[in-house]
Design a protein around this motif. Structure first.
Motif, mmCIF file in Angstrom:
data_model
loop_
_atom_site.group_PDB
_atom_site.id
_atom_site.type_symbol
_atom_site.label_atom_id
_atom_site.label_comp_id
_atom_site.label_asym_id
_atom_site.label_seq_id
_atom_site.Cartn_x
_atom_site.Cartn_y
_atom_site.Cartn_z
ATOM 1 N N HIS A 172 -5.277 -3.377 10.184
ATOM 2 C CA HIS A 172 -6.102 -4.438 9.588
ATOM 3 C C HIS A 172 -5.255 -5.503 8.902
ATOM 4 O O HIS A 172 -5.620 -6.680 8.871
ATOM 5 C CB HIS A 172 -7.083 -3.814 8.593
ATOM 6 N N CYS A 173 -4.129 -5.074 8.333
ATOM 7 C CA CYS A 173 -3.271 -5.986 7.548
ATOM 8 C C CYS A 173 -1.853 -5.982 8.116
ATOM 9 O O CYS A 173 -0.927 -5.421 7.498
ATOM 10 C CB CYS A 173 -3.243 -5.566 6.079
ATOM 11 N N PRO A 174 -1.630 -6.585 9.286
ATOM 12 C CA PRO A 174 -0.297 -6.525 9.912
ATOM 13 C C PRO A 174 0.800 -7.196 9.097
ATOM 14 O O PRO A 174 1.979 -6.917 9.296
ATOM 15 C CB PRO A 174 -0.511 -7.244 11.255
ATOM 16 N N GLU A 175 0.402 -8.051 8.136
ATOM 17 C CA GLU A 175 1.400 -8.744 7.312
ATOM 18 C C GLU A 175 1.765 -7.955 6.052
ATOM 19 O O GLU A 175 2.685 -8.335 5.320
ATOM 20 C CB GLU A 175 0.876 -10.129 6.924
ATOM 21 N N LYS A 176 1.063 -6.872 5.800
ATOM 22 C CA LYS A 176 1.305 -6.070 4.594
ATOM 23 C C LYS A 176 2.228 -4.891 4.898
ATOM 24 O O LYS A 176 2.292 -4.399 6.023
ATOM 25 C CB LYS A 176 -0.023 -5.538 4.034
ATOM 26 N N ARG A 177 2.922 -4.433 3.852
ATOM 27 C CA ARG A 177 3.811 -3.282 3.981
ATOM 28 C C ARG A 177 3.103 -2.023 3.518
ATOM 29 O O ARG A 177 2.555 -1.991 2.408
ATOM 30 C CB ARG A 177 5.076 -3.484 3.148
ATOM 31 N N ILE A 178 3.116 -1.013 4.350
ATOM 32 C CA ILE A 178 2.512 0.274 4.013
ATOM 33 C C ILE A 178 3.626 1.313 3.972
ATOM 34 O O ILE A 178 4.405 1.442 4.932
ATOM 35 C CB ILE A 178 1.432 0.693 5.041
ATOM 36 N N THR A 179 3.725 2.041 2.873
ATOM 37 C CA THR A 179 4.769 3.057 2.710
ATOM 38 C C THR A 179 4.124 4.415 2.507
ATOM 39 O O THR A 179 3.318 4.602 1.597
ATOM 40 C CB THR A 179 5.671 2.732 1.502
ATOM 41 N N ILE A 180 4.467 5.357 3.393
ATOM 42 C CA ILE A 180 4.016 6.743 3.260
ATOM 43 C C ILE A 180 5.190 7.567 2.752
ATOM 44 O O ILE A 180 6.292 7.493 3.308
ATOM 45 C CB ILE A 180 3.562 7.324 4.616
ATOM 46 N N PHE A 194 0.860 -1.187 0.000
ATOM 47 C CA PHE A 194 0.000 0.000 0.000
ATOM 48 C C PHE A 194 0.892 1.232 0.000
ATOM 49 O O PHE A 194 1.716 1.411 0.910
ATOM 50 C CB PHE A 194 -0.905 0.018 1.232
ATOM 51 N N LEU A 195 0.724 2.071 -1.002
ATOM 52 C CA LEU A 195 1.504 3.303 -1.116
ATOM 53 C C LEU A 195 0.612 4.491 -0.785
ATOM 54 O O LEU A 195 -0.495 4.613 -1.310
ATOM 55 C CB LEU A 195 2.065 3.449 -2.531
ATOM 56 N N VAL A 196 1.090 5.351 0.109
ATOM 57 C CA VAL A 196 0.359 6.549 0.525
ATOM 58 C C VAL A 196 1.215 7.761 0.193
ATOM 59 O O VAL A 196 2.358 7.859 0.644
ATOM 60 C CB VAL A 196 0.048 6.528 2.034
ATOM 61 N N ILE A 197 0.656 8.678 -0.582
ATOM 62 C CA ILE A 197 1.394 9.881 -0.972
ATOM 63 C C ILE A 197 0.801 11.070 -0.226
ATOM 64 O O ILE A 197 -0.301 11.517 -0.518
ATOM 65 C CB ILE A 197 1.328 10.100 -2.494
ATOM 66 N N GLY A 198 1.523 11.535 0.784
ATOM 67 C CA GLY A 198 1.053 12.638 1.612
ATOM 68 C C GLY A 198 0.915 12.225 3.059
ATOM 69 O O GLY A 198 0.462 11.114 3.359
ATOM 70 N N ALA A 239 9.153 17.489 5.298
ATOM 71 C CA ALA A 239 9.089 16.807 6.594
ATOM 72 C C ALA A 239 7.698 16.227 6.781
ATOM 73 O O ALA A 239 6.720 16.723 6.203
ATOM 74 C CB ALA A 239 9.415 17.785 7.713
ATOM 75 N N ALA A 240 7.589 15.205 7.607
ATOM 76 C CA ALA A 240 6.324 14.483 7.748
ATOM 77 C C ALA A 240 5.188 15.357 8.247
ATOM 78 O O ALA A 240 4.032 15.166 7.871
ATOM 79 C CB ALA A 240 6.506 13.292 8.679
ATOM 80 N N ASP A 241 5.489 16.359 9.084
ATOM 81 C CA ASP A 241 4.413 17.164 9.657
ATOM 82 C C ASP A 241 4.160 18.461 8.896
ATOM 83 O O ASP A 241 3.343 19.280 9.313
ATOM 84 C CB ASP A 241 4.709 17.480 11.130
ATOM 85 N N ALA A 273 3.490 1.640 14.663
ATOM 86 C CA ALA A 273 3.061 0.588 13.730
ATOM 87 C C ALA A 273 4.296 0.021 13.021
ATOM 88 O O ALA A 273 4.919 0.717 12.209
ATOM 89 C CB ALA A 273 2.079 1.154 12.717
ATOM 90 N N PRO A 274 4.673 -1.222 13.281
ATOM 91 C CA PRO A 274 5.924 -1.768 12.726
ATOM 92 C C PRO A 274 5.904 -1.978 11.222
ATOM 93 O O PRO A 274 6.971 -2.056 10.603
ATOM 94 C CB PRO A 274 6.069 -3.113 13.462
ATOM 95 N N ASN A 275 4.719 -2.069 10.619
ATOM 96 C CA ASN A 275 4.654 -2.325 9.179
ATOM 97 C C ASN A 275 4.438 -1.064 8.355
ATOM 98 O O ASN A 275 4.106 -1.127 7.176
ATOM 99 C CB ASN A 275 3.562 -3.363 8.855
ATOM 100 N N ILE A 276 4.619 0.106 8.965
ATOM 101 C CA ILE A 276 4.528 1.374 8.234
ATOM 102 C C ILE A 276 5.917 1.997 8.118
ATOM 103 O O ILE A 276 6.629 2.140 9.112
ATOM 104 C CB ILE A 276 3.589 2.380 8.926
ATOM 105 N N SER A 277 6.291 2.363 6.893
ATOM 106 C CA SER A 277 7.519 3.127 6.657
ATOM 107 C C SER A 277 7.119 4.532 6.232
ATOM 108 O O SER A 277 6.289 4.697 5.334
ATOM 109 C CB SER A 277 8.360 2.478 5.556
ATOM 110 N N LEU A 278 7.691 5.544 6.866
ATOM 111 C CA LEU A 278 7.407 6.930 6.508
ATOM 112 C C LEU A 278 8.683 7.538 5.953
ATOM 113 O O LEU A 278 9.673 7.690 6.674
ATOM 114 C CB LEU A 278 6.901 7.709 7.732
ATOM 115 N N LEU A 279 8.672 7.850 4.654
ATOM 116 C CA LEU A 279 9.867 8.332 3.963
ATOM 117 C C LEU A 279 9.692 9.795 3.582
ATOM 118 O O LEU A 279 8.743 10.159 2.881
ATOM 119 C CB LEU A 279 10.123 7.484 2.717
ATOM 120 N N ASN A 280 10.623 10.642 4.027
ATOM 121 C CA ASN A 280 10.573 12.073 3.740
ATOM 122 C C ASN A 280 11.379 12.421 2.492
ATOM 123 O O ASN A 280 12.215 11.647 2.027
ATOM 124 C CB ASN A 280 11.122 12.872 4.923
ATOM 125 N N HIS A 281 11.112 13.609 1.966
ATOM 126 C CA HIS A 281 11.898 14.221 0.885
ATOM 127 C C HIS A 281 11.867 13.397 -0.417
ATOM 128 O O HIS A 281 12.850 13.335 -1.146
ATOM 129 C CB HIS A 281 13.344 14.461 1.344
#
Length: 532
Positions: A24-32, A5-9, A37-39, A145-153
């Motif tokens: 809901h999907c702890p086995e899935k990878r979510i990338t923001i 799951f890719l999230v832009i923003g 900066a994130a905020d 949330a261990p399955n969420i990656s938040l990538l800046n820039h």
């Protein structure tokens, strides 16, 4: 990079969706991914609050629905309005459970504010930094949330569709599909691809298209522009909400400090250069009329007097309560030499919110398969021709939830991804002069502010289109021949958004809501959306 799951923003819409999917999907990878900066989002600058019915003794869903429909001036999708209003309380309870704190009275009851267009007190707030508080709570929950990656820039250049696989894609192509995005890593200057079966656009607004805006510098309409280039459907872009009361500082361009509508809800009075309380001449609701009416009234008063601002008078208000409810406004005014207890606050309208955007259905699905949109970049049908104050944060949460529900229910139906080619930068060179970009941006903002502002006419719109066409040709020439930069990509997106706003305004042969054309001062009997 590949992700489920890719999230832009990283505003309230993107973070809410990501958090729900992750749980809901702890086995899935979510990338923001976010370009700064994130905020640093429009959410962070939302002062007033979030509108929700939580006092059924004095308020009702029916009243909130009616207020929203009245503000939207005939273009709201009533089914969507009912969805957002009725599902809103559950979403508010969730963000409170995630740690968001709203102001309470000494008895422990939530303090409810009232803003323009609302018939009852229903605005939850955290002092005058409600959006920042909601953003804080969500980011804290995301970190856990261990399955969420938040990538800046990481700046998204374009959505990947069949076009990038060598196929001809047009507006009439059936089943245009999103496979992910190409991004510019602004720290390494490398262009990378992120491949995903499911992508959510939560890219925020486009206020930087105008010379003065309440939006931060990141609000450049990126999501809308990239969907339009990908041949997706864009709707009602002519409806740009100008917040009536941004702090006026002579000579300042770019982001203006917002004086929330809640100040008028607590008793602030607008006065013209002569000190007259003028709103009673324009609307029976006076200072609490909807934003389109108040902004046009201020614009007219400024033109009559030949001044660049009017004033917000708070001198009669209880200053202890003012400092408690609006501490940042009080401090900001003091920092420029204005004591609100003895001086009026100079204010003027500034571009604030885009009511149109990426056309979606009631589940947040865009016209491109596997691509969702929510938050300010989307046109869900809630706002119609004019957003009711403090409905935006509510809409973002409700549609983030609906996008999540549809995405997790259909994720296993998605077909395998094709082989995606790398970005092709053959034949490009480093740009020789940045002034070619910076000057074009100034020209665009000047054109949009002077010709496609609060009040429009056909001659101004025609002039704007001619100049935007020229800016488009010049910028596309740069894009084709030089290596891409953050500044060039943002300029390219803003020119596209400026074109869409102007084109939509030209197609609308009436005055309705936020769109006022002096050549068509009345509403037409044909109520329609403008889809581009």
């Amino acid at each position: 990079m590949q992700t489920d799951f890719l999230v832009i923003g990283s505003g309230i819409a993107g973070l809410t969706y990501a958090l729900k999917v992750a749980q809901h999907c702890p086995e899935k990878r979510i990338t923001i991914i976010t370009k700064a900066a994130a905020d640093e989002t429009n959410t962070k600058y939302a002062q007033g609050g979030v509108a929700v019915v939580n006092d059924l003794e004095n308020d009702s869903f029916e009243k909130h629905i009616e207020d929203t429909l009245i503000a939207g001036d005939g273009l709201c999708n009533k089914e969507v309005v009912e969805i957002v209003v009725k599902e809103g309380p559950a979403r508010i309870n969730e963000i409170i459970e995630w740690g968001a704190q709203f102001d309470k009275d000494p008895e422990g009851e939530y303090r409810l504010g009232k803003e323009g267009g609302h018939s009852e007190f229903r605005i939850l707030h955290h002092k005058d930094v409600t959006g920042r508080e909601m953003e804080r709570a969500l980011l804290e929950a995301i970190k856990k949330a261990p399955n969420i990656s938040l990538l800046n820039h990481l700046f998204v250049i374009d959505i990947i569709t069949q076009h990038h696989l060598g196929y001809l894609v047009t507006k009439s192509t059936p089943d245009i599909c999103c496979y992910g995005v190409y991004v510019l890593n602004s720290q390494t200057s490398r262009i990378e691809k992120i491949v995903s079966n499911t992508t959510l656009l939560a890219t925020g607004g486009n206020g930087q298209v105008y010379r003065t805006t309440t939006n931060p510098s990141i609000a450049t309409g990126d999501g809308v522009a990239m969907v339009y280039r990908a041949k997706g459907r864009i709707e009602n872009m002519e409806f740009i909400q100008f917040h009536p009361t941004a702090l006026y500082e002579a000579g300042k361009r770019g982001q203006a400090f917002l004086i929330t509508e809640a100040v008028r809800g607590d008793g602030g009075i607008l006065r013209n250069a002569a000190g007259e309380a003028f709103m009673e001449r324009y609307d029976a609701r006076k200072d609490l009329a909807p934003r389109d009416i108040v902004a046009r009234a201020i614009d007219n008063e400024m033109k009559i007097s030949g001044t660049e601002n009017v004033y917000l008078d708070c001198r009669h208000m209880n200053m202890e309560k003012f400092k408690e409810h609006f501490p940042n406004i009080y401090e900001k005014c003091l920092s420029i030499g204005i004591d609100v207890a003895v001086q009026m606050i100079p204010v003027a309208p500034a571009a604030h919110y885009s009511c149109g955007g990426i056309k979606t259905d009631e589940w947040g699905r865009s016209s491109i398969k596997n691509l969702y949109a929510c938050g300010e970049c989307a046109s869900t049908g809630l706002h119609g021709a004019n957003r009711l104050a403090s409905n935006s944060l509510l809409e973002a949460m409700v549609f983030a939830h609906r996008c999540y529900v549809d995405a997790v229910n259909t994720v296993n139906e998605r077909s395998s991804l094709p082989e995606i080619p790398n970005w092709n930068a053959t034949g490009t060179a480093e740009p020789k002069e940045m002034i070619l970009i910076t000057q074009s941006l100034k020209e665009l903002q000047q054109v949009m502010s002077d010709y496609v502002g609060i009040v429009r006419n056909n001659v101004r719109l025609q002039r704007a289109l001619k100049r935007i066409d020229l800016l488009f040709d010049e910028t596309e020439g740069l894009y084709q021949t030089t290596t891409v930069s953050l500044q060039l990509l943002e300029l390219r997106n803003m020119i596209t958004v400026g074109y869409l706003i102007t084109k939509g305004a030209g197609f609308r042969k009436e005055s309705r809501g936020l769109h006022f054309n002096t050549d068509y001062p009345a509403k037409s009997e044909l109520v329609q959306n403008i889809v581009l």
